[in-house]
Design a protein around this motif. Structure first.
Motif, PDB file in Angstrom:
ATOM      1  N   TYR A 124       0.837  -1.600   0.202  1.00 64.10           N
ATOM      2  CA  TYR A 124       0.065  -0.077   0.348  1.00 64.10           C
ATOM      3  C   TYR A 124       0.738   1.453  -0.202  1.00 64.10           C
ATOM      4  O   TYR A 124       1.731   0.841   0.826  1.00 64.10           O
ATOM      5  CB  TYR A 124      -0.998   0.214   1.404  1.00 64.10           C
ATOM      6  N   ARG A 125       0.198   1.456  -0.931  1.00 64.17           N
ATOM      7  CA  ARG A 125       1.533   3.387  -1.028  1.00 64.17           C
ATOM      8  C   ARG A 125       0.648   5.008  -0.737  1.00 64.17           C
ATOM      9  O   ARG A 125      -0.475   4.931  -2.007  1.00 64.17           O
ATOM     10  CB  ARG A 125       2.032   2.922  -2.023  1.00 64.17           C
ATOM     11  N   GLN A 126       0.141   4.933  -0.110  1.00 64.27           N
ATOM     12  CA  GLN A 126      -0.593   6.580  -0.278  1.00 64.27           C
ATOM     13  C   GLN A 126      -0.047   7.497  -0.876  1.00 64.27           C
ATOM     14  O   GLN A 126       1.633   7.608  -1.527  1.00 64.27           O
ATOM     15  CB  GLN A 126       0.275   7.498   1.453  1.00 64.27           C
ATOM     16  N   GLY A 127      -0.857   8.157  -1.621  1.00 62.01           N
ATOM     17  CA  GLY A 127      -0.779   9.217  -2.807  1.00 62.01           C
ATOM     18  C   GLY A 127      -0.999   8.984  -3.752  1.00 62.01           C
ATOM     19  O   GLY A 127      -0.524   9.272  -5.449  1.00 62.01           O
ATOM     20  N   MET A 128      -0.329   7.169  -4.100  1.00 66.61           N
ATOM     21  CA  MET A 128      -0.622   6.774  -5.683  1.00 66.61           C
ATOM     22  C   MET A 128      -2.052   6.055  -5.875  1.00 66.61           C
ATOM     23  O   MET A 128      -3.092   6.627  -5.520  1.00 66.61           O
ATOM     24  CB  MET A 128      -0.158   5.012  -5.214  1.00 66.61           C
ATOM     25  N   ARG A 129      -2.216   6.865  -7.176  1.00 68.29           N
ATOM     26  CA  ARG A 129      -3.555   6.094  -8.070  1.00 68.29           C
ATOM     27  C   ARG A 129      -3.746   4.971  -8.395  1.00 68.29           C
ATOM     28  O   ARG A 129      -2.461   4.580  -9.074  1.00 68.29           O
ATOM     29  CB  ARG A 129      -3.564   7.670  -8.624  1.00 68.29           C
ATOM     30  N   ILE A 130      -5.037   4.731  -8.389  1.00 69.95           N
ATOM     31  CA  ILE A 130      -4.734   3.501  -8.981  1.00 69.95           C
ATOM     32  C   ILE A 130      -5.888   4.017  -9.842  1.00 69.95           C
ATOM     33  O   ILE A 130      -6.999   4.313  -9.802  1.00 69.95           O
ATOM     34  CB  ILE A 130      -5.153   1.884  -7.657  1.00 69.95           C
ATOM     35  N   TRP A 131      -6.254   3.247 -11.191  1.00 67.53           N
ATOM     36  CA  TRP A 131      -6.609   2.649 -11.891  1.00 67.53           C
ATOM     37  C   TRP A 131      -7.942   1.275 -11.992  1.00 67.53           C
ATOM     38  O   TRP A 131      -7.361   0.583 -11.743  1.00 67.53           O
ATOM     39  CB  TRP A 131      -7.215   3.102 -13.226  1.00 67.53           C
ATOM     40  N   TYR A 132      -9.571   1.256 -12.185  1.00 65.23           N
ATOM     41  CA  TYR A 132     -10.514  -0.055 -12.856  1.00 65.23           C
ATOM     42  C   TYR A 132     -11.277   0.023 -13.252  1.00 65.23           C
ATOM     43  O   TYR A 132     -11.435   0.867 -13.521  1.00 65.23           O
ATOM     44  CB  TYR A 132     -10.380   0.246 -10.790  1.00 65.23           C
ATOM     45  N   TYR A 133     -12.229  -0.765 -13.443  1.00 66.44           N
ATOM     46  CA  TYR A 133     -13.595  -0.765 -14.370  1.00 66.44           C
ATOM     47  C   TYR A 133     -14.507  -1.201 -13.316  1.00 66.44           C
ATOM     48  O   TYR A 133     -14.454  -1.738 -12.379  1.00 66.44           O
ATOM     49  CB  TYR A 133     -13.307  -1.754 -15.529  1.00 66.44           C
ATOM     50  N   ARG A 134     -15.089   0.435 -12.818  1.00 63.79           N
ATOM     51  CA  ARG A 134     -16.492  -0.068 -12.107  1.00 63.79           C
ATOM     52  C   ARG A 134     -17.364  -0.817 -12.723  1.00 63.79           C
ATOM     53  O   ARG A 134     -17.639  -0.859 -14.348  1.00 63.79           O
ATOM     54  CB  ARG A 134     -17.188   1.297 -11.521  1.00 63.79           C
TER      55      ARG A 134
END
Length: 314
Positions: free
Chosen positions: A65-75
């Motif tokens: 887990y990295r604070q400030g990281m942005r992850i992308w996903y499909y809803r």
């Protein structure tokens, strides 16, 4: 901002900034952030490569887990009830798509609606992955709505709404009041209500304005023309309810009724009849009108329906 995932079936990927906090791994955080999904579903999505970082690299459950990281996903929405009504395309050119929206169809993905939304349907059916709405209508409201085909042109059209250079006319069926002098310019201050999804009128400087005119009367019901001069959330619905004439079949005003789920038998009797403006690119006048009509059977049962959602009527 360029997404590392492509659009899929008309749906653009979503993203999430990882907040401040300590979790042993990414999956532990995701389970807490999305408890309605559950660990098994999250693991399955990660195994498919549907969660990635900004570089498009797949994220696995044990990823730190990295604070400030942005992850992308499909809803995803696992169980979506089909909405049995179709939109009609009124106009299409290089920049604009004008659509006649049916009742009950949401504008864009939210809550339990994803594929069964006007935006996603149009993207798929017309092969327009970059299509975006210029303005919005409530899920319950039918009628004319504008979309932009070219993302670079969207701002110019939205500016027309911000400068109040768009003329909009609606029609509604509601109770008739003998003592209400029409036409009437109703002005009030609107703010968010106690429920996050409703609005209310409060004391203070008006920030909403609607011209209300009578088109016809039949028994206990009346057919109104509504011309909003401002564009507040639920403005027309709240204004008529505040005058003691809530729009027929309104589930929110004057009181919030029980969720009727997938019952499509009683549409809100509100229609965005027409929209007019001067095109910011050509300079010429543009006007579009809905071909839909309000529920004619409502006239037949005026004595029965006029008392629905009328607990605060005089």
């Amino acid at each position: 901002m360029t997404a590392p995932l492509p659009a899929r079936e008309g749906i653009a990927p979503s993203y999430l900034w990882l907040p401040e906090g300590r979790w042993p791994d990414l999956l532990t955080f995701l389970v807490q952030r999305f408890p309605h999904l559950g660990e098994a579903v999250l693991r399955e999505r990660m195994a498919r490569g549907d969660l990635v970082d900004e570089a498009g690299r797949a994220l696995y459950p044990e990823h730190p887990y990295r604070q400030g990281m942005r992850i992308w996903y499909y809803r995803e929405v696992p169980t979506e009830t089909p909405i049995p009504f179709e939109a009609v395309v009124l106009h299409r050119d290089a920049r604009l798509l004008v659509v006649d929206k049916p009742h009950f169809l949401p504008m864009a993905p939210a809550g339990r609606f994803l594929q069964e939304t006007l935006l996603i349907r149009l993207r798929r059916q017309l092969d327009l992955p970059e299509l975006t709405p210029i303005h919005r209508l409530d899920r319950e409201t039918a009628g004319v709505v504008l979309f932009c085909l070219d993302p670079a042109s969207r701002g110019a059209y939205q500016s027309l709404f911000e400068r109040r250079e768009v003329s909009k006319q609606y029609e509604a069926l509601a109770r008739y009041r003998e003592d209400l002098m029409l036409p009437l310019l109703h002005r009030s201050r609107m703010e968010e209500g106690k429920d996050f999804f409703t609005m209310e009128e409060v004391a203070g400087e008006p920030n909403s304005e609607t011209l209300i005119e009578l088109l016809a009367r039949r028994g206990e019901l009346a057919h109104y023309r509504l011309s909003p001069q401002t564009g507040r959330k639920h403005q027309l619905r709240l204004h008529l309810a505040s005058l003691g004439i809530p729009i027929l079949n309104d589930p929110f005003y004057p009181v919030v009724l029980a969720d009727k789920g997938d019952d499509f038998s009683r549409p809100l009797q509100l229609l965005a009849r027409s929209i007019a403006f001067r095109d910011p690119y050509t300079g010429g006048p543009r006007q579009f009108e809905s071909s839909r009509t309000l529920d004619e059977p409502a006239w037949q049962t005026a004595g029965e329906v006029a008392v629905q959602n009328s607990s605060t009527l005089p």
